[in-house]
Design a protein around this motif. Structure first.
Motif, PDB file in Angstrom:
ATOM      1  N   MET A  46       0.850  -1.193   0.000  1.00 25.04           N
ATOM      2  CA  MET A  46       0.000   0.000   0.000  1.00 25.04           C
ATOM      3  C   MET A  46       0.890   1.249   0.000  1.00 25.04           C
ATOM      4  O   MET A  46       1.724   1.419   0.850  1.00 25.04           O
ATOM      5  CB  MET A  46      -0.878  -0.012   1.251  1.00 25.04           C
ATOM      6  CG  MET A  46      -1.836   1.146   1.284  1.00 25.04           C
ATOM      7  SD  MET A  46      -3.040   0.972   2.614  1.00 25.04           S
ATOM      8  CE  MET A  46      -2.027   0.949   4.072  1.00 25.04           C
ATOM      9  N   LEU A  77       0.314   5.178  -0.031  1.00 25.39           N
ATOM     10  CA  LEU A  77      -0.772   6.157   0.036  1.00 25.39           C
ATOM     11  C   LEU A  77      -0.511   7.416  -0.775  1.00 25.39           C
ATOM     12  O   LEU A  77      -1.431   8.046  -1.243  1.00 25.39           O
ATOM     13  CB  LEU A  77      -1.004   6.546   1.499  1.00 25.39           C
ATOM     14  CG  LEU A  77      -1.502   5.426   2.396  1.00 25.39           C
ATOM     15  CD1 LEU A  77      -1.420   5.850   3.846  1.00 25.39           C
ATOM     16  CD2 LEU A  77      -2.916   5.023   2.040  1.00 25.39           C
ATOM     17  N   GLU A  78       0.761   7.794  -0.892  1.00 23.24           N
ATOM     18  CA  GLU A  78       1.021   9.096  -1.501  1.00 23.24           C
ATOM     19  C   GLU A  78       1.608   9.001  -2.893  1.00 23.24           C
ATOM     20  O   GLU A  78       1.955  10.011  -3.484  1.00 23.24           O
ATOM     21  CB  GLU A  78       1.938   9.910  -0.588  1.00 23.24           C
ATOM     22  CG  GLU A  78       3.261   9.230  -0.350  1.00 23.24           C
ATOM     23  CD  GLU A  78       3.940   9.735   0.913  1.00 23.24           C
ATOM     24  OE1 GLU A  78       3.274  10.405   1.711  1.00 23.24           O
ATOM     25  OE2 GLU A  78       5.113   9.440   1.078  1.00 23.24           O
ATOM     26  N   THR A 136       3.142   7.852  -9.837  1.00 17.06           N
ATOM     27  CA  THR A 136       1.821   7.369  -9.398  1.00 17.06           C
ATOM     28  C   THR A 136       1.230   8.331  -8.362  1.00 17.06           C
ATOM     29  O   THR A 136       0.354   7.944  -7.595  1.00 17.06           O
ATOM     30  CB  THR A 136       1.924   5.968  -8.772  1.00 17.06           C
ATOM     31  OG1 THR A 136       2.772   6.043  -7.618  1.00 17.06           O
ATOM     32  CG2 THR A 136       2.496   4.956  -9.741  1.00 17.06           C
ATOM     33  N   ARG A 137       1.733   9.573  -8.366  1.00 23.95           N
ATOM     34  CA  ARG A 137       1.207  10.528  -7.391  1.00 23.95           C
ATOM     35  C   ARG A 137      -0.256  10.872  -7.689  1.00 23.95           C
ATOM     36  O   ARG A 137      -0.581  11.287  -8.798  1.00 23.95           O
ATOM     37  CB  ARG A 137       2.039  11.811  -7.421  1.00 23.95           C
ATOM     38  CG  ARG A 137       3.278  11.723  -6.561  1.00 23.95           C
ATOM     39  CD  ARG A 137       4.299  12.735  -6.926  1.00 23.95           C
ATOM     40  NE  ARG A 137       3.841  14.121  -6.936  1.00 23.95           N
ATOM     41  CZ  ARG A 137       3.569  14.835  -5.850  1.00 23.95           C
ATOM     42  NH1 ARG A 137       3.645  14.297  -4.661  1.00 23.95           N
ATOM     43  NH2 ARG A 137       3.204  16.093  -5.953  1.00 23.95           N
ATOM     44  N   PRO A 138      -1.137  10.689  -6.695  1.00 24.37           N
ATOM     45  CA  PRO A 138      -2.545  11.019  -6.947  1.00 24.37           C
ATOM     46  C   PRO A 138      -2.763  12.529  -6.977  1.00 24.37           C
ATOM     47  O   PRO A 138      -2.082  13.268  -6.264  1.00 24.37           O
ATOM     48  CB  PRO A 138      -3.268  10.390  -5.757  1.00 24.37           C
ATOM     49  CG  PRO A 138      -2.247  10.329  -4.678  1.00 24.37           C
ATOM     50  CD  PRO A 138      -0.902  10.183  -5.341  1.00 24.37           C
ATOM     51  N   LEU A 176      -4.986  15.025  -5.698  1.00 26.20           N
ATOM     52  CA  LEU A 176      -5.999  14.966  -4.645  1.00 26.20           C
ATOM     53  C   LEU A 176      -6.797  16.242  -4.441  1.00 26.20           C
ATOM     54  O   LEU A 176      -7.795  16.231  -3.744  1.00 26.20           O
ATOM     55  CB  LEU A 176      -5.322  14.625  -3.317  1.00 26.20           C
ATOM     56  CG  LEU A 176      -4.783  13.208  -3.173  1.00 26.20           C
ATOM     57  CD1 LEU A 176      -3.991  13.101  -1.885  1.00 26.20           C
ATOM     58  CD2 LEU A 176      -5.917  12.210  -3.179  1.00 26.20           C
ATOM     59  N   ARG A 189     -10.679  16.367  -5.051  1.00 27.75           N
ATOM     60  CA  ARG A 189     -11.391  15.453  -4.160  1.00 27.75           C
ATOM     61  C   ARG A 189     -11.361  15.947  -2.715  1.00 27.75           C
ATOM     62  O   ARG A 189     -12.330  15.830  -1.975  1.00 27.75           O
ATOM     63  CB  ARG A 189     -10.745  14.074  -4.279  1.00 27.75           C
ATOM     64  CG  ARG A 189     -11.428  13.054  -3.455  1.00 27.75           C
ATOM     65  CD  ARG A 189     -11.086  11.675  -3.947  1.00 27.75           C
ATOM     66  NE  ARG A 189     -11.890  10.720  -3.229  1.00 27.75           N
ATOM     67  CZ  ARG A 189     -11.946   9.458  -3.515  1.00 27.75           C
ATOM     68  NH1 ARG A 189     -11.271   8.976  -4.521  1.00 27.75           N
ATOM     69  NH2 ARG A 189     -12.686   8.640  -2.803  1.00 27.75           N
ATOM     70  N   LEU A 190     -10.221  16.492  -2.344  1.00 28.89           N
ATOM     71  CA  LEU A 190     -10.038  16.920  -0.956  1.00 28.89           C
ATOM     72  C   LEU A 190     -10.799  18.202  -0.644  1.00 28.89           C
ATOM     73  O   LEU A 190     -11.365  18.358   0.431  1.00 28.89           O
ATOM     74  CB  LEU A 190      -8.535  17.141  -0.728  1.00 28.89           C
ATOM     75  CG  LEU A 190      -8.053  17.548   0.649  1.00 28.89           C
ATOM     76  CD1 LEU A 190      -8.279  16.411   1.631  1.00 28.89           C
ATOM     77  CD2 LEU A 190      -6.562  17.889   0.595  1.00 28.89           C
ATOM     78  N   PHE A 228      -0.965  17.867   4.081  1.00 29.96           N
ATOM     79  CA  PHE A 228       0.343  17.829   3.428  1.00 29.96           C
ATOM     80  C   PHE A 228       1.427  18.055   4.473  1.00 29.96           C
ATOM     81  O   PHE A 228       1.491  19.107   5.102  1.00 29.96           O
ATOM     82  CB  PHE A 228       0.414  18.887   2.327  1.00 29.96           C
ATOM     83  CG  PHE A 228      -0.604  18.667   1.258  1.00 29.96           C
ATOM     84  CD1 PHE A 228      -0.531  17.554   0.442  1.00 29.96           C
ATOM     85  CD2 PHE A 228      -1.644  19.548   1.073  1.00 29.96           C
ATOM     86  CE1 PHE A 228      -1.479  17.327  -0.547  1.00 29.96           C
ATOM     87  CE2 PHE A 228      -2.598  19.338   0.086  1.00 29.96           C
ATOM     88  CZ  PHE A 228      -2.514  18.224  -0.723  1.00 29.96           C
ATOM     89  N   ILE A 231      -3.982  21.842  -7.988  1.00 32.00           N
ATOM     90  CA  ILE A 231      -2.642  22.140  -7.469  1.00 32.00           C
ATOM     91  C   ILE A 231      -1.614  21.684  -8.494  1.00 32.00           C
ATOM     92  O   ILE A 231      -1.703  20.560  -9.004  1.00 32.00           O
ATOM     93  CB  ILE A 231      -2.391  21.426  -6.119  1.00 32.00           C
ATOM     94  CG1 ILE A 231      -3.348  21.951  -5.043  1.00 32.00           C
ATOM     95  CG2 ILE A 231      -0.932  21.610  -5.678  1.00 32.00           C
ATOM     96  CD1 ILE A 231      -3.231  21.241  -3.696  1.00 32.00           C
ATOM     97  N   ALA A 267       2.234  21.104  -8.337  1.00 31.65           N
ATOM     98  CA  ALA A 267       3.317  21.049  -7.349  1.00 31.65           C
ATOM     99  C   ALA A 267       4.682  20.986  -8.050  1.00 31.65           C
ATOM    100  O   ALA A 267       4.770  20.534  -9.192  1.00 31.65           O
ATOM    101  CB  ALA A 267       3.127  19.829  -6.449  1.00 31.65           C
ATOM    102  N   GLU A 305       5.937  17.875  -9.964  1.00 30.95           N
ATOM    103  CA  GLU A 305       5.391  17.581 -11.297  1.00 30.95           C
ATOM    104  C   GLU A 305       6.180  18.285 -12.400  1.00 30.95           C
ATOM    105  O   GLU A 305       6.245  17.793 -13.519  1.00 30.95           O
ATOM    106  CB  GLU A 305       3.914  17.976 -11.364  1.00 30.95           C
ATOM    107  CG  GLU A 305       2.961  16.864 -10.954  1.00 30.95           C
ATOM    108  CD  GLU A 305       3.149  16.364  -9.538  1.00 30.95           C
ATOM    109  OE1 GLU A 305       3.577  15.204  -9.383  1.00 30.95           O
ATOM    110  OE2 GLU A 305       2.900  17.110  -8.572  1.00 30.95           O
ATOM    111  N   CYS A 344       9.044  15.243  -3.599  1.00 34.19           N
ATOM    112  CA  CYS A 344       8.436  15.253  -2.267  1.00 34.19           C
ATOM    113  C   CYS A 344       7.847  13.899  -1.912  1.00 34.19           C
ATOM    114  O   CYS A 344       7.193  13.753  -0.899  1.00 34.19           O
ATOM    115  CB  CYS A 344       7.386  16.346  -2.171  1.00 34.19           C
ATOM    116  SG  CYS A 344       6.125  16.228  -3.418  1.00 34.19           S
ATOM    117  N   VAL A 345       8.075  12.901  -2.765  1.00 30.93           N
ATOM    118  CA  VAL A 345       7.683  11.530  -2.432  1.00 30.93           C
ATOM    119  C   VAL A 345       8.880  10.619  -2.697  1.00 30.93           C
ATOM    120  O   VAL A 345       9.857  11.033  -3.330  1.00 30.93           O
ATOM    121  CB  VAL A 345       6.482  11.037  -3.267  1.00 30.93           C
ATOM    122  CG1 VAL A 345       5.215  11.727  -2.855  1.00 30.93           C
ATOM    123  CG2 VAL A 345       6.741  11.205  -4.746  1.00 30.93           C
TER     124      VAL A 345
END
Lengths: 78, 388
Positions: free
Chosen positions: B1, B3-4, B26-28, B30, B33-34, B51, B337, B339, B342, B378-379
C-alpha cells in the motif's frame, strides 16, 4: 506534497528507532527529529523519519478528517 | 500500500548506445477530491493538515487563492505572517537536504554522517517562534526588535557545520573563492562539494527555468491557471510555454554571481542545485533578523482571474507551488494544485534530460540517485537499471 497520514507508534527501540503501524503495515522509522514520543502516540512520517508528534486525540481527528475528505480511498486507489 | 504515490525512474543500458530513461509517477491528484465543496477556511485548514512537508505553504496557497478568487487582498500584517511561515518551512527543508539527505547519500566514504542534532535544533527553534507568537498574540513578523531565535539558530548552523565562516563572507565569494573554500575542506558541506569536483556538473539539464514568482507576468499567471483549471492532466505534467521546465532554488537564485559563474562554466546539474540551496539558506538569517520577510524576492502572490476564480503561487524549497481555484456560492467548486515535483519529474523534464544519453559504463543507479535527489521529489522514488 507528501501526505501527513498519522502512523501509530507500537514500539520504541534504542537509538531513536521506532516501529510504527500505518493501516496494518509496520515499518521502522527514526525518531531523531522529534522529541518526547511515547508508545501509543502518532507520528507523521516522511522517508523513514518522524516529522511531527501527535497525541492519539489529535491523530484521530486528523484521520477522521482525512477519511471524510476521501484522502485515504483516493490514495489507496491510485 | 502506497498512500502518496511514488516516482519510478527506469534506466535501460544498451550495448552500443547511451542509456535510455523513463519516468513514471503514481502521485494522486488529490486537490479536487479533498477540497471541493469546502469553504475557503475549511479548505485552508485541511490543506495544512494533509500535506506534511509543505503544509504551511499549502495552507497559505489556499488562503491566498481563495481570497484572490473573492477579489480580496490580505492586510499587510497577515501577508508578513504568511511570508514568514513560508520562509521558515523553506529553510528547514533546505537544511534537511544539506544536513541529512546529502551526507546520507554521498558522505559515507568521507566519513560524514547526517547531522541530526543540528536539524533538530533548527526545527525546534521554528516551533518556539510559532508558539511564542501565538501565545503573545503578537503578529509573527512584527514580534520583536530582537532577532528571532530561528534566525540566530540558522546563523549558528551556517557557521557550523555548513560554511565555517559568517554567511556574509561566504556569500561574497566568487567561483574561485568558492573553490578555495571547497578545497580547504573546513566543513562537512565543503568536503561534500569537494566530491563534485571542478569539472562538468553531474546531471545537467537544459530545460528552461520556470520564472521565480516575482517575475511571473499577469498574462502568464492567467494562462497557467486557465490550463490547470481546464485540464487535470496539465497539473500532472505541466508545461511552460509548451515545454517542460525546472523549478526550485536554482531557478530563484540563478542570477547570483557565484551560481551564474558555476552554471556558465560547469553546467546546471546536481552541484548547481545544491549550491543554489546553500546560497538561499545563507541569505535567510539577514532577511529574518531584519523582521522583514518581504524584503526579498516574492514568496507569495495571488491573482484575481474574474468570475470567482483565483490563482496563488508560493515559493517552496522544491520550487513554485501553484493553486488554482474556482469558487461557487462561497465554496470551492474546482481546485487544482500544480506542485514542483510535477515540473521537475515530468516524463520529458529536467530529470529526464539529465539522465538521457548517459554512457552505459559506471554506476548508473548511483548517478541517477544523486541527480534525482538534487531535484528533491516530495515523495519516495525508486531507481531501476536494466539491460536492453
Amino acid at each position: 506534497m507528501c501526505l501527513a497520514i498519522p502512523a501509530r507508534v507500537v514500539e520504541i527501540n534504542d537509538n531513536d528507532v521506532a516501529i510504527v503501524d500505518l493501516g496494518g503495515v509496520r515499518k521502522d522509522i527514526s525518531l531523531a527529529l522529534v522529541e518526547g514520543v511515547a508508545v501509543g502516540d502518532y507520528v507523521i512520517v516522511h522517508v523513514g523519519y518522524a516529522l511531527t508528534r501527535l497525541d492519539p486525540e489529535e491523530a484521530s481527528i486528523t484521520l477522521a478528517l482525512m477519511a471524510e475528505a476521501g484522502v485515504m480511498e483516493a490514495a489507496v486507489g491510485a | 500500500m502506497n498512500l502518496e504515490g511514488r516516482l519510478d525512474i527506469r534506466l535501460t543500458r544498451h550495448a552500443d548506445a547511451p542509456a535510455t530513461v523513463s519516468i513514471h509517477s503514481t502521485r494522486p491528484q488529490l486537490a479536487q477530491r479533498l477540497l471541493a465543496g469546502r469553504t475557503p477556511e475549511e479548505a485552508a485548514h485541511l490543506a495544512g493538515l494533509v500535506f506534511s512537508l509543505c503544509g504551511k505553504a499549502q495552507r497559505v496557497a489556499v488562503q491566498a487563492a481563495c481570497e484572490a478568487a473573492q477579489g480580496r487582498l490580505p492586510d499587510p500584517a497577515t501577508s508578513r505572517d504568511r511570508e514568514t511561515a513560508v520562509l521558515l518551512e523553506l529553510a528547514q527543508e533546505h537544511a534537511w537536504r544539506l544536513l541529512l539527505d546529502w551526507p546520507e547519500q554521498s558522505g559515507a566514504e568521507l566519513g560524514i554522517s547526517p547531522d541530526m542534532p543540528s536539524l533538530l535544533r533548527l526545527r525546534q527553534s521554528a516551533e518556539s517562534l510559532r508558539f511564542s507568537a501565538y501565545e503573545s498574540g503578537v503578529p509573527l513578523a512584527g514580534a520583536a526588535a530582537d532577532p528571532p531565535r530561528f534566525a540566530e539558530t540558522l546563523d549558528a548552523l551556517l557557521r557550523t557545520p555548513l560554511l565555517g565562516e559568517p554567511a556574509a563572507t561566504w556569500l561574497a565569494r566568487d567561483l574561485a573563492g568558492f573553490d578555495a573554500w571547497r578545497r580547504a575542506a573546513g566543513t562537512p558541506t565543503a568536503r561534500l562539494f569537494g566530491e563534485l569536483g571542478e569539472g562538468a556538473d553531474r546531471g545537467i539539464s537544459q530545460a528552461r527555468l520556470l520564472p521565480p514568482l516575482g517575475r511571473l507576468t499577469d498574462r502568464e499567471a492567467a494562462d497557467l491557471a486557465r490550463r490547470a483549471l481546464a485540464d487535470p492532466a496539465f497539473c500532472a505534467q505541466p508545461l511552460w510555454h509548451d515545454a517542460p521546465a525546472e523549478t526550485g532554488a536554482v531557478a530563484r537564485v540563478c542570477e547570483h554571481p557565484l551560481l551564474t559563474a558555476w552554471i556558465a562554466q560547469r553546467g546546471r546539474g546536481a552541484g548547481a542545485r545544491l549550491l543554489a540551496r546553500l546560497l538561499e539558506l545563507a541569505a535567510l538569517p539577514a532577511r529574518l533578523a531584519a523582521c522583514l520577510p518581504d524584503a526579498g524576492p516574492a514568496l507569495v502572490r495571488a491573482w484575481h482571474l474574474g468570475e470567482n476564480a483565483g490563482l496563488a503561487g508560493v515559493e517552496t524549497s522544491r520550487g513554485l507551488l501553484l493553486h488554482g481555484v474556482q469558487l461557487r456560492k462561497g465554496k470551492v467548486a474546482q481546485y487544482r494544485i500544480v506542485a514542483p515535483t510535477e515540473w521537475n519529474f515530468h516524463p520529458a523534464g529536467p530529470l529526464f534530460q539529465a539522465l538521457s544519453g548517459l554512457e552505459p559504463g559506471g554506476d548508473l543507479a548511483a548517478h541517477a540517485r544523486l541527480v534525482a535527489q538534487s531535484l528533491d521529489p516530495c515523495v519516495a522514488f525508486a531507481i531501476e537499471v536494466n539491460n536492453a
